[in-house]
Design a protein around this motif. Structure first.
Motif, mmCIF file in Angstrom:
data_model
loop_
_atom_site.group_PDB
_atom_site.id
_atom_site.type_symbol
_atom_site.label_atom_id
_atom_site.label_comp_id
_atom_site.label_asym_id
_atom_site.label_seq_id
_atom_site.Cartn_x
_atom_site.Cartn_y
_atom_site.Cartn_z
ATOM 1 N N ALA A 199 -14.017 -12.546 3.785
ATOM 2 C CA ALA A 199 -15.381 -12.747 3.216
ATOM 3 C C ALA A 199 -15.614 -12.446 1.978
ATOM 4 C CB ALA A 199 -16.352 -11.711 4.183
ATOM 5 N N ALA A 200 -14.834 -11.281 1.306
ATOM 6 C CA ALA A 200 -15.065 -11.032 -0.186
ATOM 7 C C ALA A 200 -14.629 -12.235 -0.737
ATOM 8 C CB ALA A 200 -14.067 -9.859 -0.344
ATOM 9 N N ASP A 201 -13.485 -12.900 -0.482
ATOM 10 C CA ASP A 201 -13.039 -14.013 -1.049
ATOM 11 C C ASP A 201 -14.134 -15.244 -1.398
ATOM 12 O OD1 ASP A 201 -10.625 -12.757 -1.783
ATOM 13 O OD2 ASP A 201 -9.581 -13.860 0.002
ATOM 14 N N ARG A 202 -14.980 -15.321 -0.249
ATOM 15 C CA ARG A 202 -16.010 -16.197 -0.327
ATOM 16 C C ARG A 202 -17.536 -15.676 -0.743
ATOM 17 N NH1 ARG A 202 -15.225 -20.914 2.286
ATOM 18 N NH2 ARG A 202 -13.114 -20.878 3.367
ATOM 19 N N ASN A 203 -17.328 -14.442 -1.204
ATOM 20 C CA ASN A 203 -18.794 -13.723 -1.589
ATOM 21 C C ASN A 203 -19.752 -13.781 -0.650
ATOM 22 O OD1 ASN A 203 -18.052 -13.018 -4.323
ATOM 23 N ND2 ASN A 203 -18.194 -15.036 -4.997
ATOM 24 N N VAL A 204 -19.157 -13.649 0.625
ATOM 25 C CA VAL A 204 -20.253 -13.312 1.937
ATOM 26 C C VAL A 204 -20.203 -11.795 1.952
ATOM 27 C CG1 VAL A 204 -20.488 -13.745 4.232
ATOM 28 C CG2 VAL A 204 -19.669 -15.660 3.007
ATOM 29 N N PRO A 205 -21.542 -11.237 1.865
ATOM 30 C CA PRO A 205 -21.411 -9.861 2.117
ATOM 31 C C PRO A 205 -21.115 -9.612 3.459
ATOM 32 C CG PRO A 205 -23.463 -10.555 1.064
ATOM 33 C CD PRO A 205 -22.719 -11.831 1.532
ATOM 34 N N ALA A 206 -20.333 -8.383 3.635
ATOM 35 C CA ALA A 206 -19.848 -8.119 5.073
ATOM 36 C C ALA A 206 -19.621 -6.699 5.288
ATOM 37 C CB ALA A 206 -18.416 -8.765 5.172
ATOM 38 N N ILE A 207 -19.781 -6.207 6.382
ATOM 39 C CA ILE A 207 -19.571 -4.852 6.694
ATOM 40 C C ILE A 207 -18.662 -4.891 8.256
ATOM 41 C CG2 ILE A 207 -21.883 -4.138 5.966
ATOM 42 C CD1 ILE A 207 -22.841 -3.926 8.743
ATOM 43 N N TYR A 208 -18.015 -3.720 8.456
ATOM 44 C CA TYR A 208 -17.424 -3.628 9.572
ATOM 45 C C TYR A 208 -18.036 -2.284 10.545
ATOM 46 C CZ TYR A 208 -14.451 0.304 7.929
ATOM 47 O OH TYR A 208 -13.905 1.447 7.396
ATOM 48 N N ILE A 209 -17.851 -2.239 11.770
ATOM 49 C CA ILE A 209 -18.535 -1.192 12.668
ATOM 50 C C ILE A 209 -17.408 -0.888 13.268
ATOM 51 C CG2 ILE A 209 -20.140 -0.880 14.238
ATOM 52 C CD1 ILE A 209 -21.345 -1.659 11.571
ATOM 53 N N GLU A 210 -17.325 0.608 13.749
ATOM 54 C CA GLU A 210 -16.347 1.098 14.393
ATOM 55 C C GLU A 210 -17.194 1.840 15.411
ATOM 56 O OE1 GLU A 210 -13.253 1.010 14.613
ATOM 57 O OE2 GLU A 210 -12.385 0.487 12.866
ATOM 58 N N LEU A 211 -16.816 1.403 16.705
ATOM 59 C CA LEU A 211 -17.525 2.071 17.926
ATOM 60 C C LEU A 211 -16.346 3.112 18.821
ATOM 61 C CD1 LEU A 211 -19.394 -1.009 18.577
ATOM 62 C CD2 LEU A 211 -20.591 1.083 17.887
ATOM 63 N N ARG A 212 -16.820 3.788 19.487
ATOM 64 C CA ARG A 212 -16.058 4.953 20.341
ATOM 65 C C ARG A 212 -14.657 4.444 20.852
ATOM 66 N NH1 ARG A 212 -17.162 10.631 21.523
ATOM 67 N NH2 ARG A 212 -15.453 11.033 22.958
ATOM 68 N N GLY A 213 -14.699 3.398 21.514
ATOM 69 C CA GLY A 213 -13.542 3.185 22.031
ATOM 70 C C GLY A 213 -12.984 3.816 23.247
ATOM 71 N N GLU A 214 -11.726 4.341 23.230
ATOM 72 C CA GLU A 214 -11.086 5.090 24.403
ATOM 73 C C GLU A 214 -10.855 4.033 25.709
ATOM 74 O OE1 GLU A 214 -12.171 9.035 25.770
ATOM 75 O OE2 GLU A 214 -13.640 8.802 23.910
ATOM 76 N N GLY A 215 -10.890 2.522 25.248
ATOM 77 C CA GLY A 215 -10.630 1.503 26.140
ATOM 78 C C GLY A 215 -11.931 1.306 26.871
ATOM 79 N N ARG A 216 -13.109 1.801 26.660
ATOM 80 C CA ARG A 216 -14.312 1.640 27.459
ATOM 81 C C ARG A 216 -15.337 1.053 26.609
ATOM 82 N NH1 ARG A 216 -15.692 7.661 29.623
ATOM 83 N NH2 ARG A 216 -17.282 6.314 30.710
ATOM 84 N N ALA A 217 -16.373 0.859 27.259
ATOM 85 C CA ALA A 217 -17.801 0.453 26.690
ATOM 86 C C ALA A 217 -18.686 0.985 27.252
ATOM 87 C CB ALA A 217 -17.992 -1.099 26.935
ATOM 88 N N ARG A 218 -19.224 2.351 26.839
ATOM 89 C CA ARG A 218 -20.385 3.183 27.430
ATOM 90 C C ARG A 218 -21.539 2.214 27.111
ATOM 91 N NH1 ARG A 218 -16.440 6.605 25.464
ATOM 92 N NH2 ARG A 218 -16.047 8.474 26.597
#
Ligand SMILES: [Zn+2]
Length: 338
Positions: A199-218
């Motif tokens: 995304a940076a190479d294309r000048n597209v503003p970008a973020i990432y999100i980290e959510l809890r995990g443990e193989g689940r989706a609470r």
């Protein structure tokens, strides 16, 4: 309100394939897998009645991270295109081969999709996915959010992250990470091979999100991610409404390799990891993070914190292999809020 999923080559995908005010489920064909099955990417397009910017969101770049997948699907179902000025384009599962295997990496090439960007049209499945995504989907985005999680083996303190850069795109990324609405916002130095570097190479503003995990989706974690995505739509003006403008804890660290979670505190031995800490617990340098045991109960190693801070990531899958990260300690003051 929408068609059944329509199949087309990813190179033929354009936003205008979905008329204003409609939703479409598409399967975009990237290539053919070694077993002859199609390598395809499901894409959910909600195009507002009125024109405006586009939010692009991906889930399951790693195949064992589920919260973002469901959040993207739920948001797509709930959006009212009559109220939208612009578009939402959701890719619930970018890494189909890894999702099929329920593992972080796909079984065909065992490559980490988040290390191979910008990819190649002639490589293996991961290389082709990366190339197709950055060539045909990233360019339509005015803002891009990549939803990750701790996966099968880890729990992580949820956060919104971005790569530091000293320009208007960098400012936009910080504002978007804050607007997502999680307590912790983390800006770190650029790393290669990621969706965010493409995304940076294309000048597209970008973020990432980290959510809890443990193989689940609470359900609560999924709901928070869905809310975060709708906040990004409000930030863009696609939806009416307010969005968070301040994070409880914003940390920026431009030291080399900051933000690389998978190198911290590697296990010196294979065995059974027994954690001694909990997520977001304050720890002092030298404090045991956990121990690695032989099946006979012998302690093979004690892993100690390399620095003081808080436990951002901890291994929750007990079986561990030599070299696997057992924890990441984020250098924040113990008295920091949250
Ligand atoms: Zn991930």
């Amino acid at each position: 309100m929408w068609s059944l999923a329509e199949r087309l080559p990813i190179a033929d995908f354009h936003l205008h394939r979905c008329p204003p005010g409609l939703k479409r489920r598409l399967h975009l064909l990237v290539s053919t897998l070694p077993d002859g099955q199609p390598l395809a990417v499901p894409v959910l397009v909600a195009r507002g009645r009125r024109p405006g910017p586009t939010l692009l969101a991906t889930g399951a770049v790693h195949g064992d991270e589920y919260e973002g997948v469901i959040a993207i699907q739920d948001l797509f179902d709930e959006l009212n295109t009559e109220e939208m000025a612009g578009s939402f384009v959701g890719v619930p599962v970018l890494n189909g081969p890894a999702f099929a295997a329920a593992t972080r990496e796909g079984a065909w090439d065992h490559l980490n999709l988040a290390r191979v960007f910008p990819g190649s049209p002639d490589g293996g499945p991961s290389q082709r996915l990366a190339h197709a995504f950055q060539a045909h989907l990233l360019p339509i985005a005015d803002l891009y959010a990549d939803l990750h999680a701790g996966g099968n083996a880890y729990a992580i303190q949820e956060l919104a992250g971005y790569m530091l850069r000293p320009d208007a795109v960098g400012e936009r990324q910080r504002a978007a990470a804050v607007a997502f609405g999680l307590d912790l916002v983390w800006g770190t130095s650029p790393l290669p091979g990621r969706t965010l570097s493409a995304a940076a190479d294309r000048n597209v503003p970008a973020i990432y999100i980290e959510l809890r995990g443990e193989g689940r989706a609470r359900p609560a974690d999924v709901a928070r991610a869905r809310w975060g995505l709708s906040n990004l739509l409000a930030l863009l003006g696609v939806l009416q409404g307010d969005y968070p403008r301040e994070a409880r804890l914003l940390i920026e660290d431009d030291s080399a390799g900051s933000g690389h979670l998978q190198l911290d505190h590697p296990s010196p031995s294979s065995g059974l990891f027994v954690p001694a800490v909990e997520l977001w617990q304050p720890v002092a340098a030298g404090q045991p993070l956990g121990s690695v045991r032989h099946p006979d109960g012998t302690t093979l190693a004690v892993v100690r914190a390399a620095r003081s801070g808080r436990v951002l990531l901890v291994r929750t899958q007990p079986r561990v292999f030599a070299g696997d990260t057992v924890a990441f300690v984020l250098a924040v003051p113990a008295e920091a809020g949250m």
